[in-house]
Scaffold this active site. Structure first.
Site, mmCIF file in Angstrom:
data_model
loop_
_atom_site.group_PDB
_atom_site.id
_atom_site.type_symbol
_atom_site.label_atom_id
_atom_site.label_comp_id
_atom_site.label_asym_id
_atom_site.label_seq_id
_atom_site.Cartn_x
_atom_site.Cartn_y
_atom_site.Cartn_z
ATOM 1 N N SER A 38 -8.852 -1.406 -9.220
ATOM 2 C CA SER A 38 -8.195 -2.134 -8.141
ATOM 3 C C SER A 38 -7.649 -1.119 -7.147
ATOM 4 O O SER A 38 -6.678 -0.430 -7.427
ATOM 5 C CB SER A 38 -7.068 -3.014 -8.688
ATOM 6 O OG SER A 38 -6.485 -3.780 -7.657
ATOM 7 N N CYS A 42 -9.692 -1.691 1.902
ATOM 8 C CA CYS A 42 -9.512 -1.852 3.349
ATOM 9 C C CYS A 42 -8.708 -0.692 3.946
ATOM 10 O O CYS A 42 -8.671 -0.529 5.171
ATOM 11 C CB CYS A 42 -8.813 -3.173 3.653
ATOM 12 S SG CYS A 42 -9.785 -4.626 3.168
ATOM 13 N N THR A 273 -22.432 -20.211 -11.108
ATOM 14 C CA THR A 273 -23.800 -19.903 -10.722
ATOM 15 C C THR A 273 -24.733 -20.957 -11.307
ATOM 16 O O THR A 273 -24.273 -21.985 -11.828
ATOM 17 C CB THR A 273 -24.201 -18.510 -11.239
ATOM 18 O OG1 THR A 273 -24.255 -18.555 -12.682
ATOM 19 C CG2 THR A 273 -23.193 -17.453 -10.802
ATOM 20 N N ILE A 278 -21.666 -18.750 -16.346
ATOM 21 C CA ILE A 278 -21.513 -17.541 -15.525
ATOM 22 C C ILE A 278 -20.980 -17.926 -14.149
ATOM 23 O O ILE A 278 -21.547 -18.783 -13.466
ATOM 24 C CB ILE A 278 -22.846 -16.777 -15.375
ATOM 25 C CG1 ILE A 278 -23.408 -16.400 -16.754
ATOM 26 C CG2 ILE A 278 -22.649 -15.529 -14.521
ATOM 27 C CD1 ILE A 278 -24.751 -15.697 -16.700
ATOM 28 N N GLY A 282 -16.496 -13.006 -4.757
ATOM 29 C CA GLY A 282 -16.443 -11.817 -3.915
ATOM 30 C C GLY A 282 -17.627 -11.637 -2.988
ATOM 31 O O GLY A 282 -18.342 -12.583 -2.643
ATOM 32 N N ASP A 283 -17.862 -10.400 -2.607
ATOM 33 C CA ASP A 283 -18.843 -10.078 -1.572
ATOM 34 C C ASP A 283 -20.287 -10.335 -1.995
ATOM 35 O O ASP A 283 -21.176 -10.347 -1.136
ATOM 36 C CB ASP A 283 -18.710 -8.607 -1.162
ATOM 37 C CG ASP A 283 -17.362 -8.286 -0.528
ATOM 38 O OD1 ASP A 283 -16.602 -9.237 -0.269
ATOM 39 O OD2 ASP A 283 -17.069 -7.095 -0.318
ATOM 40 N N TYR A 426 10.174 -19.303 19.481
ATOM 41 C CA TYR A 426 10.289 -18.653 20.788
ATOM 42 C C TYR A 426 11.626 -17.948 20.939
ATOM 43 O O TYR A 426 12.689 -18.492 20.655
ATOM 44 C CB TYR A 426 10.156 -19.681 21.915
ATOM 45 C CG TYR A 426 10.719 -19.181 23.234
ATOM 46 C CD1 TYR A 426 10.160 -18.063 23.860
ATOM 47 C CD2 TYR A 426 11.812 -19.791 23.824
ATOM 48 C CE1 TYR A 426 10.677 -17.578 25.047
ATOM 49 C CE2 TYR A 426 12.341 -19.311 25.028
ATOM 50 C CZ TYR A 426 11.772 -18.200 25.622
ATOM 51 O OH TYR A 426 12.279 -17.713 26.790
ATOM 52 N N LYS A 434 6.061 -21.304 26.647
ATOM 53 C CA LYS A 434 4.689 -21.787 26.451
ATOM 54 C C LYS A 434 3.917 -20.660 25.765
ATOM 55 O O LYS A 434 3.464 -19.714 26.412
ATOM 56 C CB LYS A 434 4.042 -22.146 27.782
ATOM 57 C CG LYS A 434 4.686 -23.345 28.477
ATOM 58 C CD LYS A 434 4.010 -23.613 29.815
ATOM 59 C CE LYS A 434 4.649 -24.791 30.537
ATOM 60 N NZ LYS A 434 4.026 -25.034 31.858
#
Length: 819
Positions: A38, A42, A273, A278, A282-283, A426, A434
């Protein structure tokens, strides 16, 4: 229950932790081919750039810590070779021992991730060619940079990793060339938004080759030569590939699991899957695009974490579904933030989904509060019901906050009408009454309600100019700085009085800088009987950014970079070994320069001085001052509204390179007066000198600054005294009076009338001529502060600097005037 997990990081590690939180008795084994289960994938580029300095900061969770906290059997350096689905066993290789063994499972989670694309191009196996996927890759890149100190890097690919690597290499002082096969960087955003990024990369000194690809790499003795499809050859010391990633499906194929149409592992809403025992996250998996409903690949950490949690829930009997990915992302590009969510135009066109779009360029917070910057925001929505389909934004502050709001709106199925009504926080330092999200909603809603018809930047070239008229409603000064070809200029504030000049038998294309004044002009005209008109969405800013040259080619010479390196190594090493630091924060020009001068007088030859100041004009001043005094400016940078400069006390080399006694024909003038006649004289002389090929610097100070003020009121934050001062002084060139015979302003009007009759250019025309001729118009930063005039109140194209900038120019001139 025995659950095996292949791969850690976002998906696998989050699944393992969730499984343990739900079931204390389950046997959980996590296999990781490498050392780290882990890590902050990034954050890897920022370790190369030394933003993250310690290796340990990249590791989110160690195997030992995960075992202690979650009682999970973590096996690193363990490569899963294959899956026996009939026996429900894995074949695992212990990479340290070199032996294979089998491990049974009840349920299996695959989280193998994605692999960097490395195309079959000759030469990419060289030792100075790198990809970045994990911590070892990152260490290898940083070690190479630290050891070899490359002068030039070529980054191939303009996606997230490519841009982040390029930025961090620039921060290390390396000249970076970015090569991208597409016509833009950052695929998730559309071309005209990427154009803003292209221009910013140019400003940061990066070389950019768009619509060009690498065909080969060959090695010379001390460098590599990269050949491009354009037949260009680039020399470099290091090459980094950031072309993209592909799902790692090797294990899935070995188990005969079904792959999707995009090449990822096919899963259902529960992340199962084609084998019910299974799961995959992820990627490596195909997901459903939340906006358009089609399968896609979106390799992002956020979705992977959520998928790991959902898979764990379902394995242990909790009903949970993954409803799709909308691709919300954010990227830091030096001081700029780029963020997007949902679908872009390319995707919507691919699936033939009808859409409309709008552009807004709103301030990040109240304009009168210091530090407001522009957020350029593109909104994509359904032309039928206004449902939000996507959004993209670029700016320096508050960008990701607005995209996150719109991402939430997309999840909630909201429309542009809902954006109008959102009640968002705000206060002047954070937003406007706005909010930019509200503004995007207003503009999009106006389009759908028919309050104004629009035309987009890429449709201008199709306009039939025989039957259409382009009307620029900006000020004459803005118009003079550049406009769309064949446009006429009728400023918004003059529009009602000039309606008779506008033909009703032609289509009218209205535009301003960002779209707002064009909209106001549209509303005026449509209520005065004009029916065939459109407003340019996003204004001239969107148009001109998209239409200009996007690449930035051929700005580096490798041999010159090497010579520069030798010179710096032998005569002026930029080691940043600071001997003395002075804090000049809060001082206005010439205060910082005076502190530099006094401090350097106490230092030894060759020592390095660090200066920190809040005077944003100091960067320009110190460059000029160092050239004039024979001191060597090692570096100057601006970040977070602080200017830092590093100066090496004067060397003979620097003085020899600048012969201050050489003849020069430059002209300089100090414009102290704010009288109309003197201002006209100053600009006539300046334009005359420029026309003779002379370099001209005009330094405006005290009352002369009023010449450079915008004619309209600009909302800025001022003290009571500053506001009173501003009210008493003339606002802009048209409010100036004569030095004598002014007669309450009548004299000024008379001389303007006479000049017009005799075809003498007005002061405003003279200013525009000066800017077009490249005359350097400088506003004194100290005088601005004393007079209570803010930079935002000055006309465009004015340089703000201090007295050192003027004196440096004066030393190289043969004529100096005081007006």
């Amino acid at each position: 229950m025995k659950i095996l997990i292949v791969g850690g990081v976002a998906g696998g590690a989050s699944a393992a932790a969730r499984l343990r939180r739900l079931d204390e008795t389950a046997e959980i084994i996590l296999f990781e081919k490498g050392e780290h289960i882990s890590f902050a994938n990034c954050g890897l580029p920022y370790y190369v750039g030394e933003v993250i300095r310690e290796k340990e900061q990249l590791v989110v969770q160690t195997p030992e810590a995960m075992n202690i906290r979650f009682n999970i059997d973590v096996r690193v350096f363990s490569e899963v070779l294959s899956i026996d689905t009939e026996k429900k066993e894995l074949v695992v290789k212990d990479l340290r021992k070199g032996t294979n063994y089998r491990e049974s499972y009840d349920k299996l989670i695959l989280s193998p991730g994605a692999a960097p694309i490395k195309p079959p191009i000759p030469g990419l196996e060289a030792a100075n060619v790198f990809t970045m996927r994990n911590i070892p890759d990152t260490y290898a890149i940083k070690d190479f940079v630290d050891t070899h100190q490359p002068k030039r890097a070529i980054v191939v690919g303009g996606g997230f990793i490519g841009i982040e690597l390029a930025e961090n290499l620039v921060e290390r002082g390396i000249k970076v060339t970015l090569v991208e096969l597409a016509n833009q960087v950052m695929g998730p955003i559309d071309f005209e938004m990427a154009a803003l990024v292209h221009q910013y990369l140019k400003e940061k000194g990066m070389e950019v080759y768009l619509e060009d690809g690498v065909t080969s790499v060959r090695q010379e003795e001390n460098y590599s030569i990269v050949s491009l499809t354009s037949n260009t050859e680039l020399k470099a010391d290091i090459i980094l590939l950031g072309i993209g990633v592909i799902p790692d499906t090797k294990l899935a194929k070995s188990a005969n699991l079904v792959l999707g149409e995009r090449g990822g592992i096919q899963v259902d809403k529960n992340l199962r899957t084609s084998d019910p025992d299974i799961y995959a996250v992820g990627d490596a998996i195909e997901v459903i695009d939340y906006v358009n409903g089609h399968p896609t690949l979106i390799p992002l950490a956020g979705p992977a974490n959520k998928q790991g949690r959902i898979a764990a829930n379902h394995i242990l009997g909790r009903q949970d579904e993954y409803t799709g990915t909308q691709g919300t992302s954010v990227l830091k590009v030096f001081d700029v933030t780029v963020s997007s969510t949902g679908n872009n135009e390319k995707i919507l066109k691919r699936f033939q989904i009808p859409y409309e779009k709008s552009y807004t360029h709103s301030l990040s917070h109240a304009g009168y509060y210091r530090g407001a910057t522009t957020i350029s925001l593109k909104l994509l929505f359904s032309p039928i019901d206004g449902k939000i389909l996507g959004a993209q934004a670029i700016g320096q502050a508050g960008v990701e906050k607005r995209i996150d709001v719109i991402a939430t709106a997309i999840r909630a199925g909201m429309t542009v009408y809902d954006l109008e009504k959102l009640e968002l926080s705000y206060a002047p330092p954070y937003s406007s009454a706005k909010d930019p999200v509200n503004m995007a909603g207003y503009v999009a809603s106006n389009i759908l309600k028919g309050d104004h018809k629009i035309i987009h930047w890429d449709e201008i070239k199709q306009v039939d100019k025989e039957n259409a008229l382009l009307v620029d409603v900006r000020t004459p000064i803005e118009f003079g700085m550049g406009s769309i070809e064949d446009a006429i200029n009728i400023p918004l504030d003059e529009l009602r009085g000039r309606l008779q000049e506008i033909p009703k038998n032609k289509e009218l294309i209205l535009f301003c800088q960002i779209g707002l004044r064009g909209y106001l002009a549209y509303r005026i005209l449509v209520q005065n009987g004009f029916t065939n008109l459109k407003n340019l969405s996003g204004g001239y800013k969107t148009y001109t950014t998209a239409m200009q040259e996007q690449s930035n080619r051929d700005i580096f010479r490798y041999e010159e970079l090497q010579k520069e390196n030798v010179q710096q190594t032998t005569t002026s090493p930029q080691s940043k070994q600071v001997d003395v630091t002075i804090d000049a924060c809060g001082l206005q020009c010439p205060g910082p320069i005076m502190q530099v001068y006094n401090t350097l007088n106490t230092m030894q030859l060759g020592q390095v001085l660090e200066v920190i100041t809040t005077d944003l004009a100091f960067g320009s001043d110190i460059k000029a001052w160092c050239v004039s005094t024979g001191n060597l400016l090692l570096e100057v940078n601006t970040s977070n509204q602080l200017v830092k400069a590093y100066i090496k006390k004067g060397t003979a080399l620097q003085k020899e390179s600048t012969n201050l006694n050489s003849p020069n024909n430059d002209k300089t003038m100090v414009v102290f007066s704010g009288d109309l006649d003197k201002a006209i004289a100053a600009f006539i002389i300046a334009n005359g000198a420029a026309a003779m090929g002379r370099k001209v610097t005009m330094f405006f100070t005290f009352w002369g600054l009023n010449i450079l003020r915008k004619p309209i009121k600009v909302n800025t934050s001022k003290t009571l005294l500053e506001a009173m001062f501003g009210m008493m002084m003339p606002r802009g060139s048209k409010k100036l009076g004569l030095s004598t015979m002014n007669m309450g302003g009548i004299g000024g009007k008379m001389i303007r009338y006479i000049m017009n009759k005799k075809n003498v250019s007005s002061l405003e025309d003279l200013i525009q001529q000066a800017q077009r001729q490249g005359i350097r118009i400088v506003a004194c930063s100290m005088s601005l502060d004393v007079m209570g005039i803010k930079v935002e109140e000055l006309i465009d194209g004015i340089e703000v600097a201090g007295v050192a900038t003027y004196l440096s120019a004066a030393e190289l001139a043969d004529t100096n005037l005081f007006i």
